[in-house]
Design a protein around this motif. Structure first.
Motif, PDB file in Angstrom:
ATOM      1  N   ALA A 197     116.668  23.396 -99.291  1.00 31.75           N
ATOM      2  CA  ALA A 197     115.789  24.051-100.259  1.00 31.75           C
ATOM      3  C   ALA A 197     116.589  24.750-101.358  1.00 31.75           C
ATOM      4  CB  ALA A 197     114.878  25.051 -99.543  1.00 31.75           C
ATOM      5  N   ARG A 198     117.672  25.411-100.981  1.00 31.57           N
ATOM      6  CA  ARG A 198     118.433  26.199-101.959  1.00 31.57           C
ATOM      7  C   ARG A 198     119.450  25.361-102.729  1.00 31.57           C
ATOM      8  NH1 ARG A 198     121.208  31.929-100.457  1.00 31.57           N
ATOM      9  NH2 ARG A 198     119.066  32.581-100.842  1.00 31.57           N
ATOM     10  N   HIS A 225     117.348  23.378-105.248  1.00 27.27           N
ATOM     11  CA  HIS A 225     117.480  24.564-106.113  1.00 27.27           C
ATOM     12  C   HIS A 225     116.193  25.385-106.150  1.00 27.27           C
ATOM     13  CE1 HIS A 225     121.188  22.636-107.356  1.00 27.27           C
ATOM     14  NE2 HIS A 225     120.494  21.560-107.714  1.00 27.27           N
ATOM     15  N   GLY A 226     115.601  25.581-104.972  1.00 26.62           N
ATOM     16  CA  GLY A 226     114.381  26.369-104.863  1.00 26.62           C
ATOM     17  C   GLY A 226     114.622  27.644-104.084  1.00 26.62           C
ATOM     18  N   SER A 272     109.769  29.809-100.958  1.00 25.39           N
ATOM     19  CA  SER A 272     108.524  29.040-100.990  1.00 25.39           C
ATOM     20  C   SER A 272     108.794  27.538-100.873  1.00 25.39           C
ATOM     21  CB  SER A 272     107.756  29.331-102.285  1.00 25.39           C
ATOM     22  OG  SER A 272     108.522  28.973-103.416  1.00 25.39           O
ATOM     23  N   THR A 273     109.892  27.058-101.489  1.00 25.24           N
ATOM     24  CA  THR A 273     110.270  25.638-101.341  1.00 25.24           C
ATOM     25  C   THR A 273     110.584  25.313 -99.891  1.00 25.24           C
ATOM     26  OG1 THR A 273     111.199  25.630-103.581  1.00 25.24           O
ATOM     27  CG2 THR A 273     111.860  23.844-102.115  1.00 25.24           C
ATOM     28  N   LEU A 315     112.353  15.818-104.629  1.00 27.41           N
ATOM     29  CA  LEU A 315     111.609  16.718-103.762  1.00 27.41           C
ATOM     30  C   LEU A 315     110.379  16.055-103.147  1.00 27.41           C
ATOM     31  CD1 LEU A 315     111.250  19.508-102.531  1.00 27.41           C
ATOM     32  CD2 LEU A 315     110.053  20.216-104.613  1.00 27.41           C
TER      33      LEU A 315
END
Length: 454
Positions: free
Chosen positions: A298-299, A303-304, A307-308, A360
């Motif tokens: 996710a990170r 790149h979220g 919530s992602t 995604l």
């Protein structure tokens, strides 16, 4: 159980007399009425929800689902908190390892407890301890003093409680339904767990968004998840107290060491059980790392933010629900072992594809199908173990199975976390996917050990 069966018999006889009278007076209308419950859709729904006809199973299902929703809220919040404090995938793996380590250390003893003592009381003690650990983490967050070692210590304590509660729950489940409906009950039990895996992350995301909107910072918003999880345990405590299941103490109690040896001896002399347990260990060791490293994907890949991560977890949980529904509909069927092996191979290919995806929406779809295939593997394999084990040995057999099933997770998370710091999480997941396919191919093509024919 006997009282419930008697009521169903009386109702069935009454309906049969009513239908006979209806045919005599209104033959056309009776034929239409009689045909309605025999539609394919109606039969399918009835077959899929067979275990819900048992009152105790319904009650326990509701309580377990409520608690599991809170647990998944905490899992999401805790994983994100660990990553925020350390910025290291190794600590994510270490936290998962410490929570599952007691499964390896104490579950065999928990199995003896499940065969020797009241399973419901053992489960209640487990819930009390987990309420304490969640509440303690919430207090530490509220006081702004939480550190990584606090999280690790509380994770270990939670694992200790689960190492005794897990065998007790697995052994209690067959007491809630008839044997013919046991595979259906196991699948529906998987549904409540995975329904929570969908609702928990979504509720966490909603809670996070609401608290941020009210002006709280992210740690304060995450703390609400820990508090809600602590409160959710009171629901399952209430349902456990309301069950009608009575404990029948064993007539002969041996030394704990002898009972442990008895369980190991029974499993060792059943080749199909040994093979199923090895298969479960390999699947959890290689297959669960994808869930452990979702915060990293996710990170760093998408790149979220939190919530992602919660949306990715929700897609996986939604797929698991669908997979469990399929198993619930199938019930007890021929070649369950062959089905589990084929679905494990599919699961390996799917997580290999997920590891290479950088889009995604495609990753979300892949996670949906990975959840479905993984749940079909575990629901089917667990059903096979439950059906093979006799009641007087079930606690010990299920504890051995759980050591393999749950024990593979921490070892896989720890090894995967270490490798991820060197070669990256996507490569680790890709390697694991390929190895899962090879394990399934071995049991399918080289040596079955009775799994393929089960």
């Amino acid at each position: 159980m006997a009282e419930n069966t008697g009521q169903e018999t009386i109702i069935g006889e009454t309906e049969q007399l009513s239908e006979t009278a209806a045919k005599t007076i209104h033959p056309v209308e009776s034929a239409e009425t009689h045909a309605r419950p025999l539609t394919r859709f109606g039969r399918g729904v009835r077959r899929m929800l067979a275990a819900f006809t048992y009152r105790d199973f319904r009650v326990q299902w509701i309580g377990a689902c409520s608690s599991a929703i809170g647990t998944w809220m905490q899992i999401i919040a805790q994983n994100w908190l660990v990553l925020s404090l350390t910025n290291s995938p190794f600590y994510l793996g270490l936290d998962a390892f410490l929570q599952q380590l007691p499964i390896i250390l104490f579950t065999l003893i928990g199995g003896v407890f499940a065969d020797r003592y009241d399973r419901r009381k053992t489960l209640l003690a487990s819930q009390y301890i987990q309420t304490f650990t969640s509440g303690t983490l919430a207090v530490l967050m509220y006081l702004h003093v939480v550190q990584v070692w606090h999280i690790m210590a509380l994770s270990f304590m939670t694992g200790v409680a689960q190492s005794f509660g897990g065998p007790a729950y697995q052994s209690l489940l067959p007491s809630l339904v008839d044997k013919k409906d046991l595979p259906n009950a196991i699948a529906l039990n998987s549904i409540q767990f995975n329904l929570a895996r969908v609702l928990g992350p979504l509720l966490f995301a909603a809670t996070l968004a609401t608290f941020l909107k009210w002006g709280y910072n992210e740690p304060q918003a995450m703390n609400a998840a820990f508090l809600l999880n602590a409160l959710s345990f009171f629901v399952v405590i209430g349902t456990l107290m309301s069950l009608h299941v009575k404990h029948v103490p064993p007539t002969h109690i041996k030394r704990m060491r002898d009972e442990l040896k008895g369980g190991l001896h029974y499993v060792r002399h059943h080749d199909s059980l040994v093979a199923i347990i090895v298969l479960a260990a390999a699947t959890t060791f290689l297959g669960f790392a994808v869930l452990t490293f979702l915060p990293v994907f996710a990170r760093r890949v998408f790149h979220g933010g939190a919530s992602t991560y919660s949306h990715l977890m929700a897609f996986s949980g939604a797929g698991s629900i669908c997979g469990a529904l399929v198993v619930a509909w199938l019930g007890k069927f021929r070649r369950m072992g062959l089905t589990a092996l084929l679905m494990q191979a599919v699961y390996g290919l799917l997580i290999l594809a997920f590891a290479t995806s950088r889009v995604l929406w495609l990753s979300e779809i892949l996670l949906f199908f990975t959840g479905a295939s993984l749940m079909m593997v575990f629901s089917t394999v667990t059903s096979l173990v439950q059906l093979i084990a006799p009641n007087e040995m079930r606690g010990r057999v299920m504890s051995i199975y759980m050591v393999a099933f749950r024990g593979g997770m921490p070892l896989g998370s720890l090894a995967g976390g270490y490798l991820a710091t060197i070669i990256g999480a996507p490569k680790v997941i890709g390697i694991n996917g390929g190895l899962l396919v090879l394990v399934a191919a071995y049991f399918l093509l080289v040596r079955s050990h009775g799994v393929r024919e089960a």
